[in-house]
Design a protein around this motif. Structure first.
Motif, PDB file in Angstrom:
ATOM      1  N   VAL A 146      15.017  -7.790 -10.525  1.00 20.64           N
ATOM      2  CA  VAL A 146      13.882  -7.725 -11.376  1.00 20.64           C
ATOM      3  C   VAL A 146      13.450  -6.128 -11.370  1.00 20.64           C
ATOM      4  CG1 VAL A 146      11.453  -8.128 -11.715  1.00 20.64           C
ATOM      5  CG2 VAL A 146      12.686  -9.918 -10.578  1.00 20.64           C
ATOM      6  N   ILE A 147      13.731  -5.721 -12.657  1.00 20.76           N
ATOM      7  CA  ILE A 147      13.697  -4.149 -12.472  1.00 20.76           C
ATOM      8  C   ILE A 147      12.418  -3.768 -13.321  1.00 20.76           C
ATOM      9  CG2 ILE A 147      16.322  -3.936 -12.515  1.00 20.76           C
ATOM     10  CD1 ILE A 147      16.092  -3.492 -15.618  1.00 20.76           C
ATOM     11  N   ASP A 148      12.335  -2.452 -13.445  1.00 18.21           N
ATOM     12  CA  ASP A 148      11.101  -1.771 -14.362  1.00 18.21           C
ATOM     13  C   ASP A 148       9.850  -2.064 -13.595  1.00 18.21           C
ATOM     14  OD1 ASP A 148       9.645  -0.517 -15.978  1.00 18.21           O
ATOM     15  OD2 ASP A 148      10.569  -0.927 -17.642  1.00 18.21           O
ATOM     16  N   TRP A 149       9.268  -1.466 -12.704  1.00 19.28           N
ATOM     17  CA  TRP A 149       7.957  -1.923 -12.008  1.00 19.28           C
ATOM     18  C   TRP A 149       7.009  -0.898 -12.595  1.00 19.28           C
ATOM     19  CZ3 TRP A 149       7.197  -6.170  -8.809  1.00 19.28           C
ATOM     20  CH2 TRP A 149       8.435  -6.809  -8.514  1.00 19.28           C
ATOM     21  N   SER A 150       7.042  -0.352 -13.538  1.00 21.91           N
ATOM     22  CA  SER A 150       5.927   0.716 -13.925  1.00 21.91           C
ATOM     23  C   SER A 150       4.594   0.169 -14.252  1.00 21.91           C
ATOM     24  CB  SER A 150       6.472   1.354 -15.224  1.00 21.91           C
ATOM     25  OG  SER A 150       7.502   2.272 -15.171  1.00 21.91           O
ATOM     26  N   ASN A 151       4.541  -0.956 -14.973  1.00 24.66           N
ATOM     27  CA  ASN A 151       3.276  -1.614 -15.209  1.00 24.66           C
ATOM     28  C   ASN A 151       2.680  -2.277 -14.253  1.00 24.66           C
ATOM     29  OD1 ASN A 151       3.311  -1.087 -18.155  1.00 24.66           O
ATOM     30  ND2 ASN A 151       4.763  -2.492 -18.564  1.00 24.66           N
ATOM     31  N   ALA A 152       3.197  -2.461 -12.981  1.00 22.31           N
ATOM     32  CA  ALA A 152       2.554  -3.288 -11.824  1.00 22.31           C
ATOM     33  C   ALA A 152       1.198  -3.069 -11.519  1.00 22.31           C
ATOM     34  CB  ALA A 152       3.340  -2.900 -10.691  1.00 22.31           C
ATOM     35  N   LEU A 153       0.470  -4.023 -11.022  1.00 23.64           N
ATOM     36  CA  LEU A 153      -0.994  -4.036 -10.748  1.00 23.64           C
ATOM     37  C   LEU A 153      -1.077  -5.034  -9.607  1.00 23.64           C
ATOM     38  CD1 LEU A 153      -2.927  -3.964 -13.906  1.00 23.64           C
ATOM     39  CD2 LEU A 153      -2.275  -1.954 -12.592  1.00 23.64           C
ATOM     40  N   VAL A 154      -2.100  -4.981  -8.872  1.00 22.00           N
ATOM     41  CA  VAL A 154      -2.638  -5.721  -7.493  1.00 22.00           C
ATOM     42  C   VAL A 154      -3.788  -6.373  -8.030  1.00 22.00           C
ATOM     43  CG1 VAL A 154      -3.450  -6.046  -5.502  1.00 22.00           C
ATOM     44  CG2 VAL A 154      -1.429  -4.253  -5.923  1.00 22.00           C
ATOM     45  N   GLY A 155      -3.791  -7.792  -8.356  1.00 20.66           N
ATOM     46  CA  GLY A 155      -4.776  -8.533  -8.535  1.00 20.66           C
ATOM     47  C   GLY A 155      -4.558  -9.902  -8.707  1.00 20.66           C
TER      48      GLY A 155
ATOM     49  N   GLN B 122       0.713  -1.282   0.097  1.00 20.73           N
ATOM     50  CA  GLN B 122      -0.020  -0.139   0.035  1.00 20.73           C
ATOM     51  C   GLN B 122       0.920   1.248   0.019  1.00 20.73           C
ATOM     52  OE1 GLN B 122      -3.336   0.039  -0.316  1.00 20.73           O
ATOM     53  NE2 GLN B 122      -3.483  -2.097  -0.084  1.00 20.73           N
ATOM     54  N   PRO B 123       0.456   2.374  -0.699  1.00 16.11           N
ATOM     55  CA  PRO B 123      -0.757   2.341  -1.520  1.00 16.11           C
ATOM     56  C   PRO B 123      -0.258   1.671  -2.629  1.00 16.11           C
ATOM     57  CG  PRO B 123       0.566   4.461  -1.783  1.00 16.11           C
ATOM     58  CD  PRO B 123       1.307   3.585  -0.715  1.00 16.11           C
ATOM     59  N   GLY B 124      -1.531   1.659  -3.434  1.00 18.29           N
ATOM     60  CA  GLY B 124      -1.475   0.640  -5.005  1.00 18.29           C
ATOM     61  C   GLY B 124      -0.756   1.096  -5.852  1.00 18.29           C
ATOM     62  N   PRO B 125      -0.490   0.267  -6.854  1.00  8.06           N
ATOM     63  CA  PRO B 125       0.194   0.849  -8.312  1.00  8.06           C
ATOM     64  C   PRO B 125      -0.745   2.115  -8.781  1.00  8.06           C
ATOM     65  CG  PRO B 125       0.108  -1.661  -8.206  1.00  8.06           C
ATOM     66  CD  PRO B 125      -0.930  -1.055  -7.166  1.00  8.06           C
ATOM     67  N   VAL B 126       0.484   2.785  -9.370  1.00  7.17           N
ATOM     68  CA  VAL B 126      -0.054   3.946 -10.318  1.00  7.17           C
ATOM     69  C   VAL B 126      -0.983   3.823 -11.110  1.00  7.17           C
ATOM     70  CG1 VAL B 126       0.490   5.912 -11.808  1.00  7.17           C
ATOM     71  CG2 VAL B 126       2.006   5.130  -9.664  1.00  7.17           C
ATOM     72  N   LEU B 127      -1.053   2.586 -12.099  1.00  8.13           N
ATOM     73  CA  LEU B 127      -1.693   2.353 -13.277  1.00  8.13           C
ATOM     74  C   LEU B 127      -3.069   1.771 -12.806  1.00  8.13           C
ATOM     75  CD1 LEU B 127       0.556   1.733 -16.003  1.00  8.13           C
ATOM     76  CD2 LEU B 127      -0.307   3.719 -15.331  1.00  8.13           C
ATOM     77  N   GLN B 128      -3.441   1.509 -11.532  1.00 13.31           N
ATOM     78  CA  GLN B 128      -4.441   0.750 -10.842  1.00 13.31           C
ATOM     79  C   GLN B 128      -5.439   1.676 -10.844  1.00 13.31           C
ATOM     80  OE1 GLN B 128      -3.506  -2.484  -9.049  1.00 13.31           O
ATOM     81  NE2 GLN B 128      -5.609  -3.110  -9.321  1.00 13.31           N
ATOM     82  N   TYR B 129      -5.110   3.097 -10.585  1.00  9.84           N
ATOM     83  CA  TYR B 129      -6.142   4.204 -10.449  1.00  9.84           C
ATOM     84  C   TYR B 129      -7.177   3.848  -9.284  1.00  9.84           C
ATOM     85  CZ  TYR B 129      -4.068   5.731 -15.034  1.00  9.84           C
ATOM     86  OH  TYR B 129      -3.170   5.976 -15.908  1.00  9.84           O
ATOM     87  N   GLY B 130      -6.673   3.240  -8.330  1.00  7.15           N
ATOM     88  CA  GLY B 130      -7.389   2.922  -7.139  1.00  7.15           C
ATOM     89  C   GLY B 130      -8.641   1.899  -7.451  1.00  7.15           C
ATOM     90  N   MET B 131      -8.617   1.275  -8.416  1.00 11.44           N
ATOM     91  CA  MET B 131      -9.845   0.444  -9.000  1.00 11.44           C
ATOM     92  C   MET B 131      -9.279  -1.130  -8.741  1.00 11.44           C
ATOM     93  SD  MET B 131     -10.695   1.720 -12.565  1.00 11.44           S
ATOM     94  CE  MET B 131     -10.705   3.395 -13.173  1.00 11.44           C
ATOM     95  N   PRO B 132     -10.297  -2.075  -8.349  1.00 14.46           N
ATOM     96  CA  PRO B 132     -10.119  -3.550  -8.220  1.00 14.46           C
ATOM     97  C   PRO B 132      -9.750  -3.798  -9.802  1.00 14.46           C
ATOM     98  CG  PRO B 132     -12.205  -3.028  -7.202  1.00 14.46           C
ATOM     99  CD  PRO B 132     -11.826  -1.564  -8.007  1.00 14.46           C
ATOM    100  N   LEU B 133      -9.081  -4.911  -9.797  1.00 10.47           N
ATOM    101  CA  LEU B 133      -8.505  -5.386 -11.089  1.00 10.47           C
ATOM    102  C   LEU B 133      -9.610  -5.724 -12.036  1.00 10.47           C
ATOM    103  CD1 LEU B 133      -5.949  -5.899 -12.857  1.00 10.47           C
ATOM    104  CD2 LEU B 133      -6.299  -8.357 -12.210  1.00 10.47           C
TER     105      LEU B 133
END
Length: 298
Positions: A205-214, A130-141
């Motif tokens: 492991v590098i480059d976590w820009s695309n990370a999401l939670v789900g 927490q907080p969630g990843p940037v590209l998640q925009y606070g939404m469930p997957l």
């Protein structure tokens, strides 16, 4: 400093970084290697722009992605997960954010691919940060995929009008929500280029820009789509063997995850970073997945 933007060269000089030189580069970031004032080897990551506006990501702030890279590294390292140690963030004279990390020595040999699968399983077993990843925009997957897949697909249709159609966003969200899933941290950019290896072992492991939670199935689905492109250098069968395939495919959900990856890649090859050698096959892959989705949508 040949090949180094003047504003970055100025920052490097102010920080006492010597022998800065280009190391690699992607769609959104440039990466440089240099030597710190204490003789330590460093990696400097600088965005191509303050805000990214591409067919896949509209209005994404580079600073937020660099902050995420640092947060992920600082969260994962104490848990024994291999990441590059972040040393600090700075800004160039024009305000571009820059991330400095410790250099991780690597070689060109492939890792033990089964151990890569086991590493992904380890990642997915950790509690989500927490907080969630940037590209998640606070939404469930499920809600995120239901929003971004149709948006990206419409942009792809503008380039390739004969692809067909998708189910409605609401229908996509409902189908994905039916699948039992852990809320795991997903890297979602597993390629040989993002695995720093030495002697067959993954050192970072590098480059976590695309990370999401789900759902971890999404990680495996995207990895499978990446593995179809030879230059990504992945051995899907061994990765899945190492992962132990504990997350069995779930028909429609797995197809939606694959389609999310395939549409993203098609937009990259057609628009973001054009690759005429890869775009036709990638567009055909999207069409193939749409047919599979339609056949399984009952």
């Amino acid at each position: 400093m040949s090949g180094v933007p003047a504003e970055l060269a100025g920052l490097a000089s102010a920080l006492g970084i010597l022998r800065l030189a280009p190391l690699s580069g992607g769609v959104e970031f440039l990466v440089f290697r240099g030597t710190g004032p204490d003789g330590e080897e460093l990696v400097v990551r600088m965005p191509r722009a303050r805000t990214f506006h591409t067919a896949n990501n509209v209005g994404v702030e580079a600073l937020l992605l660099l902050d995420q890279e640092q947060r992920m590294a600082e969260w994962l390292a104490p848990q024994g997960f291999p990441v590059a140690e972040v040393l600090g963030r700075h800004r160039t004279g024009t305000g571009l954010p820059v991330l400095i990390s410790r250099f991780v020595a690597s070689d060109d040999g492939d890792p033990d691919w089964a151990s890569v699968g086991a590493l992904l399983a380890t990642l997915h077993a950790l509690p989500a940060p927490q907080p969630g990843p940037v590209l998640q925009y606070g939404m469930p997957l499920p809600d995120l995929i239901a929003k971004r897949l149709p948006e990206r697909f419409r942009r792809l249709q503008a380039l390739q009008p004969d692809l067909g159609g998708l189910p409605s966003p609401a229908a996509i969200a409902r189908r994905l929500a039916l699948v039992p899933a852990r809320h795991a941290l997903l890297h979602l950019d597993v390629r040989r280029q993002n695995l720093l290896c030495r002697g067959g072992l993954v050192r970072a492991v590098i480059d976590w820009s695309n990370a999401l939670v789900g759902d971890p199935r999404m990680e495996l689905a995207r990895m499978s789509e990446y593995a179809r492109i030879p230059e990504n250098g992945l051995d899907e069968a061994l990765i899945r063997k190492g992962y132990a395939a504990s997350a069995a495919e779930e028909g429609v959900a797995d197809c939606l995850y694959r389609l999310d990856a395939a549409v993203m890649l098609a937009l990259v090859f057609l628009s973001v970073a054009p690759r005429p050698d890869l775009a036709p096959a990638q567009t055909a892959r999207v069409a193939e997945l749409l047919m599979t989705l339609g056949a399984g949508w009952h």
